[in-house]
Scaffold this motif. Structure first.
Motif, PDB file in Angstrom:
ATOM      1  N   GLN A 101       0.817  -1.209   0.000  1.00 52.45           N
ATOM      2  CA  GLN A 101       0.000   0.000   0.000  1.00 52.45           C
ATOM      3  C   GLN A 101       0.855   1.265   0.000  1.00 52.45           C
ATOM      4  O   GLN A 101       0.325   2.381   0.037  1.00 52.45           O
ATOM      5  CB  GLN A 101      -0.925   0.010   1.225  1.00 52.45           C
ATOM      6  N   GLY A 102       2.178   1.100   0.019  1.00 51.31           N
ATOM      7  CA  GLY A 102       3.080   2.241   0.054  1.00 51.31           C
ATOM      8  C   GLY A 102       3.124   2.920   1.406  1.00 51.31           C
ATOM      9  O   GLY A 102       3.450   4.100   1.500  1.00 51.31           O
ATOM     10  N   ALA A 103       2.805   2.175   2.434  1.00 50.79           N
ATOM     11  CA  ALA A 103       2.762   2.736   3.785  1.00 50.79           C
ATOM     12  C   ALA A 103       3.713   1.959   4.697  1.00 50.79           C
ATOM     13  O   ALA A 103       4.335   0.991   4.282  1.00 50.79           O
ATOM     14  CB  ALA A 103       1.334   2.640   4.334  1.00 50.79           C
ATOM     15  N   VAL A 104       3.802   2.424   5.896  1.00 52.47           N
ATOM     16  CA  VAL A 104       4.545   1.712   6.936  1.00 52.47           C
ATOM     17  C   VAL A 104       3.608   1.518   8.116  1.00 52.47           C
ATOM     18  O   VAL A 104       2.669   2.292   8.327  1.00 52.47           O
ATOM     19  CB  VAL A 104       5.815   2.473   7.386  1.00 52.47           C
ATOM     20  N   LEU A 105       3.849   0.471   8.870  1.00 52.65           N
ATOM     21  CA  LEU A 105       3.039   0.238  10.065  1.00 52.65           C
ATOM     22  C   LEU A 105       3.351   1.311  11.095  1.00 52.65           C
ATOM     23  O   LEU A 105       4.514   1.668  11.291  1.00 52.65           O
ATOM     24  CB  LEU A 105       3.329  -1.151  10.637  1.00 52.65           C
ATOM     25  N   ASP A 106       2.318   1.805  11.746  1.00 55.99           N
ATOM     26  CA  ASP A 106       2.540   2.839  12.755  1.00 55.99           C
ATOM     27  C   ASP A 106       3.083   2.219  14.046  1.00 55.99           C
ATOM     28  O   ASP A 106       3.151   1.002  14.190  1.00 55.99           O
ATOM     29  CB  ASP A 106       1.276   3.655  13.004  1.00 55.99           C
ATOM     30  N   VAL A 107       3.463   3.068  14.965  1.00 56.44           N
ATOM     31  CA  VAL A 107       4.081   2.640  16.223  1.00 56.44           C
ATOM     32  C   VAL A 107       3.180   1.670  16.975  1.00 56.44           C
ATOM     33  O   VAL A 107       3.642   0.658  17.503  1.00 56.44           O
ATOM     34  CB  VAL A 107       4.430   3.876  17.094  1.00 56.44           C
ATOM     35  N   GLY A 108       1.889   1.948  17.003  1.00 54.33           N
ATOM     36  CA  GLY A 108       0.949   1.078  17.710  1.00 54.33           C
ATOM     37  C   GLY A 108       0.851  -0.295  17.071  1.00 54.33           C
ATOM     38  O   GLY A 108       0.810  -1.317  17.769  1.00 54.33           O
ATOM     39  N   ALA A 109       0.802  -0.347  15.750  1.00 55.68           N
ATOM     40  CA  ALA A 109       0.721  -1.624  15.044  1.00 55.68           C
ATOM     41  C   ALA A 109       1.996  -2.443  15.255  1.00 55.68           C
ATOM     42  O   ALA A 109       1.937  -3.653  15.471  1.00 55.68           O
ATOM     43  CB  ALA A 109       0.475  -1.399  13.556  1.00 55.68           C
ATOM     44  N   LEU A 110       3.144  -1.785  15.203  1.00 51.46           N
ATOM     45  CA  LEU A 110       4.410  -2.482  15.444  1.00 51.46           C
ATOM     46  C   LEU A 110       4.474  -3.013  16.873  1.00 51.46           C
ATOM     47  O   LEU A 110       4.916  -4.148  17.113  1.00 51.46           O
ATOM     48  CB  LEU A 110       5.591  -1.555  15.166  1.00 51.46           C
ATOM     49  N   ALA A 111       4.013  -2.219  17.829  1.00 49.83           N
ATOM     50  CA  ALA A 111       4.010  -2.649  19.232  1.00 49.83           C
ATOM     51  C   ALA A 111       3.096  -3.862  19.413  1.00 49.83           C
ATOM     52  O   ALA A 111       3.434  -4.800  20.144  1.00 49.83           O
ATOM     53  CB  ALA A 111       3.576  -1.510  20.148  1.00 49.83           C
ATOM     54  N   ALA A 112       1.950  -3.855  18.744  1.00 49.08           N
ATOM     55  CA  ALA A 112       1.026  -4.985  18.837  1.00 49.08           C
ATOM     56  C   ALA A 112       1.651  -6.248  18.249  1.00 49.08           C
ATOM     57  O   ALA A 112       1.518  -7.342  18.820  1.00 49.08           O
ATOM     58  CB  ALA A 112      -0.289  -4.652  18.131  1.00 49.08           C
ATOM     59  N   LEU A 113       2.345  -6.118  17.129  1.00 51.52           N
ATOM     60  CA  LEU A 113       3.025  -7.276  16.539  1.00 51.52           C
ATOM     61  C   LEU A 113       4.108  -7.799  17.473  1.00 51.52           C
ATOM     62  O   LEU A 113       4.216  -9.010  17.688  1.00 51.52           O
ATOM     63  CB  LEU A 113       3.634  -6.914  15.181  1.00 51.52           C
ATOM     64  N   ARG A 114       4.912  -6.896  18.018  1.00 52.59           N
ATOM     65  CA  ARG A 114       5.974  -7.311  18.954  1.00 52.59           C
ATOM     66  C   ARG A 114       5.378  -8.051  20.143  1.00 52.59           C
ATOM     67  O   ARG A 114       5.849  -9.118  20.531  1.00 52.59           O
ATOM     68  CB  ARG A 114       6.775  -6.105  19.442  1.00 52.59           C
ATOM     69  N   SER A 115       4.342  -7.484  20.705  1.00 48.78           N
ATOM     70  CA  SER A 115       3.713  -8.064  21.885  1.00 48.78           C
ATOM     71  C   SER A 115       3.115  -9.436  21.592  1.00 48.78           C
ATOM     72  O   SER A 115       3.309 -10.383  22.347  1.00 48.78           O
ATOM     73  CB  SER A 115       2.627  -7.109  22.394  1.00 48.78           C
ATOM     74  N   GLY A 116       2.391  -9.535  20.497  1.00 44.80           N
ATOM     75  CA  GLY A 116       1.773 -10.812  20.134  1.00 44.80           C
ATOM     76  C   GLY A 116       2.786 -11.899  19.853  1.00 44.80           C
ATOM     77  O   GLY A 116       2.638 -13.037  20.299  1.00 44.80           O
ATOM     78  N   LEU A 117       3.828 -11.553  19.108  1.00 43.59           N
ATOM     79  CA  LEU A 117       4.871 -12.536  18.798  1.00 43.59           C
ATOM     80  C   LEU A 117       5.621 -12.955  20.057  1.00 43.59           C
ATOM     81  O   LEU A 117       5.927 -14.138  20.246  1.00 43.59           O
ATOM     82  CB  LEU A 117       5.840 -11.972  17.756  1.00 43.59           C
ATOM     83  N   ALA A 118       5.916 -12.001  20.925  1.00 42.03           N
ATOM     84  CA  ALA A 118       6.636 -12.321  22.162  1.00 42.03           C
ATOM     85  C   ALA A 118       5.808 -13.236  23.055  1.00 42.03           C
ATOM     86  O   ALA A 118       6.327 -14.216  23.606  1.00 42.03           O
ATOM     87  CB  ALA A 118       7.010 -11.038  22.904  1.00 42.03           C
ATOM     88  N   ALA A 119       4.519 -12.954  23.193  1.00 41.29           N
ATOM     89  CA  ALA A 119       3.655 -13.787  24.035  1.00 41.29           C
ATOM     90  C   ALA A 119       3.541 -15.202  23.472  1.00 41.29           C
ATOM     91  O   ALA A 119       3.640 -16.181  24.218  1.00 41.29           O
ATOM     92  CB  ALA A 119       2.273 -13.142  24.160  1.00 41.29           C
ATOM     93  N   CYS A 120       3.355 -15.303  22.180  1.00 39.45           N
ATOM     94  CA  CYS A 120       3.271 -16.621  21.549  1.00 39.45           C
ATOM     95  C   CYS A 120       4.606 -17.352  21.675  1.00 39.45           C
ATOM     96  O   CYS A 120       4.640 -18.557  21.924  1.00 39.45           O
ATOM     97  CB  CYS A 120       2.856 -16.462  20.093  1.00 39.45           C
ATOM     98  N   GLY A 121       5.687 -16.622  21.525  1.00 39.47           N
ATOM     99  CA  GLY A 121       7.015 -17.213  21.679  1.00 39.47           C
ATOM    100  C   GLY A 121       7.244 -17.740  23.086  1.00 39.47           C
ATOM    101  O   GLY A 121       7.824 -18.810  23.269  1.00 39.47           O
TER     102      GLY A 121
END
Length: 138
Positions: A101-121
């Protein structure tokens, strides 16, 4: 070096976090090979939170994050860590979609990805640790 398992891996119950039976089937039911792969993956999994934190920052290269997530997805599938493989697949897809889409994920979206991956990990690390110690299913 693989750790001895007090109960055969075929008796380890499948959970939403770890499907040892499915992973064993993929490698011809070779328990020693599974244990070797799982031990190496365990080390990689221990480093996952820091690696994810470094890669999923606003100033990080999204292509580096996508490559890492793609690779870790495959490693996760190899040991039967299907929930973590799915989390990596979803994160990889979100990054790719934003790039398309020519965009970048915002800070909140990146934080949510980090959090979700860390918890699953963390859940995966605990389950795999139990298997490597021979406590799962015992």
């Amino acid at each position: 070096m693989a750790h001895p398992v007090s109960c055969p891996l075929v008796s380890v119950p499948t959970t939403p976090v770890l499907d040892v039976q499915g992973a064993l089937a993929l490698i011809g039911d070779m328990e020693d090979l599974y244990l070797q792969i799982a031990q190496e993956y365990h080390g990689e999994l221990s480093a996952l939170p820091q690696r994810i934190n470094d890669l999923l920052q606003p100033d990080s290269n999204p292509n580096d994050a996508r490559r890492f997530l793609h690779t870790f997805k495959g490693l996760s599938m190899t040991v039967g860590a299907n929930a973590l493989a799915d989390a990596c697949r979803e994160a990889e897809a979100r990054i790719k979609h934003s790039q398309d889409q020519g965009a970048v994920l915002d800070v909140g979206a990146l934080a949510a990805l980090r959090s979700g991956l860390a918890a699953c990990g963390e859940r995966t690390l605990a389950a795999l640790s139990d298997v490597l110690r021979g406590r799962a299913g015992a």
